[in-house]
Scaffold this motif. Structure first.
Motif, PDB file in Angstrom:
ATOM      1  N   MET A  66      -5.386  11.605  35.693  1.00 55.51           N
ATOM      2  CA  MET A  66      -5.789  10.280  36.143  1.00 55.51           C
ATOM      3  C   MET A  66      -4.651   9.292  35.901  1.00 55.51           C
ATOM      4  O   MET A  66      -3.973   9.353  34.887  1.00 55.51           O
ATOM      5  N   THR A  67      -4.456   8.399  36.838  1.00 50.50           N
ATOM      6  CA  THR A  67      -3.456   7.349  36.724  1.00 50.50           C
ATOM      7  C   THR A  67      -4.160   6.009  36.586  1.00 50.50           C
ATOM      8  O   THR A  67      -5.005   5.664  37.408  1.00 50.50           O
ATOM      9  N   THR A  68      -3.820   5.270  35.544  1.00 51.78           N
ATOM     10  CA  THR A  68      -4.326   3.910  35.383  1.00 51.78           C
ATOM     11  C   THR A  68      -3.317   2.965  36.015  1.00 51.78           C
ATOM     12  O   THR A  68      -2.123   3.027  35.707  1.00 51.78           O
ATOM     13  N   VAL A  69      -3.787   2.113  36.907  1.00 45.77           N
ATOM     14  CA  VAL A  69      -2.931   1.161  37.610  1.00 45.77           C
ATOM     15  C   VAL A  69      -3.182  -0.233  37.032  1.00 45.77           C
ATOM     16  O   VAL A  69      -4.307  -0.727  37.060  1.00 45.77           O
ATOM     17  N   SER A  70      -2.110  -0.828  36.517  1.00 42.46           N
ATOM     18  CA  SER A  70      -2.196  -2.137  35.867  1.00 42.46           C
ATOM     19  C   SER A  70      -1.822  -3.256  36.822  1.00 42.46           C
ATOM     20  O   SER A  70      -1.068  -3.051  37.779  1.00 42.46           O
ATOM     21  N   SER A  71      -2.295  -4.433  36.514  1.00 43.28           N
ATOM     22  CA  SER A  71      -1.966  -5.600  37.328  1.00 43.28           C
ATOM     23  C   SER A  71      -0.499  -5.969  37.143  1.00 43.28           C
ATOM     24  O   SER A  71      -0.030  -6.133  36.019  1.00 43.28           O
ATOM     25  N   PRO A  72       0.229  -6.117  38.251  1.00 44.50           N
ATOM     26  CA  PRO A  72       1.628  -6.516  38.152  1.00 44.50           C
ATOM     27  C   PRO A  72       1.811  -8.011  37.903  1.00 44.50           C
ATOM     28  O   PRO A  72       2.914  -8.462  37.628  1.00 44.50           O
ATOM     29  N   LEU A  73       0.715  -8.768  38.005  1.00 51.81           N
ATOM     30  CA  LEU A  73       0.790 -10.227  37.952  1.00 51.81           C
ATOM     31  C   LEU A  73      -0.433 -10.818  37.264  1.00 51.81           C
ATOM     32  O   LEU A  73      -1.488 -10.189  37.220  1.00 51.81           O
ATOM     33  N   ALA A  74      -0.297 -12.042  36.819  1.00 56.75           N
ATOM     34  CA  ALA A  74      -1.444 -12.810  36.334  1.00 56.75           C
ATOM     35  C   ALA A  74      -2.019 -13.602  37.501  1.00 56.75           C
ATOM     36  O   ALA A  74      -1.297 -14.044  38.389  1.00 56.75           O
TER      37      ALA A  74
ATOM     38  N   PHE B 269      -7.413  -0.520  38.425  1.00 62.05           N
ATOM     39  CA  PHE B 269      -8.231   0.634  38.808  1.00 62.05           C
ATOM     40  C   PHE B 269      -7.640   1.894  38.214  1.00 62.05           C
ATOM     41  O   PHE B 269      -6.499   1.910  37.746  1.00 62.05           O
ATOM     42  N   ASN B 270      -8.448   2.936  38.242  1.00 65.99           N
ATOM     43  CA  ASN B 270      -8.004   4.275  37.849  1.00 65.99           C
ATOM     44  C   ASN B 270      -7.991   5.147  39.089  1.00 65.99           C
ATOM     45  O   ASN B 270      -8.883   5.047  39.930  1.00 65.99           O
ATOM     46  N   TRP B 271      -6.990   5.987  39.207  1.00 62.40           N
ATOM     47  CA  TRP B 271      -6.843   6.909  40.333  1.00 62.40           C
ATOM     48  C   TRP B 271      -7.106   8.297  39.781  1.00 62.40           C
ATOM     49  O   TRP B 271      -6.316   8.819  39.020  1.00 62.40           O
TER      50      TRP B 271
END
Length: 149
Positions: free
Chosen positions: A1-9, A146-148
């Motif tokens: 699983m890949t956790t995708v983080s926010s690139p921005l506030a 999200f998680n992939w």
């Protein structure tokens, strides 16, 4: 699983609120979008990986599992020909989650007549492959989008 983080506030608004039919219709892939704070900031890598595509207005990071994550800085910002964006890494560079990739100012993008809304897309994924997808609410850079699976 890949956790995708926010690139921005900013505020997560979901893909359906992106003012572009290609993104709002998830034609590029599923994901979400951020309406960024209107201040100078760095767009961060949402995952650990390699920069496989790099433009002033957009970048793709591929993780160790071969999954590509597109971060698109604003809508129709390709028309700005790189003005207002500063690349901080190069194509082919390895990056860590949270590492600065592009410096920009969403307020100046808006002043140039473009939407600063930023889609974050799981390329070549299905909607069913994503879990815990954030559609709304405030985020800071580094929060999970999200998680992939």
């Amino acid at each position: 699983m890949t956790t995708v983080s926010s690139p921005l506030a900013g505020r997560v608004i979901g893909l359906d609120a992106v003012p572009d039919p290609v993104f709002s219709g998830a034609m590029v892939g599923p994901g979400t979008a951020i309406d960024p704070l209107r201040e100078p900031s760095d767009a961060l890598s949402p995952v650990d990986g390699v920069i496989v595509s790099l433009h002033p207005h957009a970048f793709v990071v591929v993780d160790d599992e071969g999954r590509g994550i597109l971060t698109h800085l604003g809508v129709d910002t390709v028309q700005l020909n790189g003005e207002g964006f500063e690349l901080l890494v190069g194509k082919g560079d390895s990056v860590s989650r949270g590492q600065a990739v592009v410096r920009w100012n969403p307020a100046s993008i808006e002043e140039a007549g473009k939407s600063p809304v930023c889609p974050v897309i799981a390329l070549e994924a299905t909607a069913e492959a994503l879990s815990e997808l954030v559609h709304n609410g405030d985020v800071v850079a580094g929060d999970t989008l999200f998680n992939w699976k």
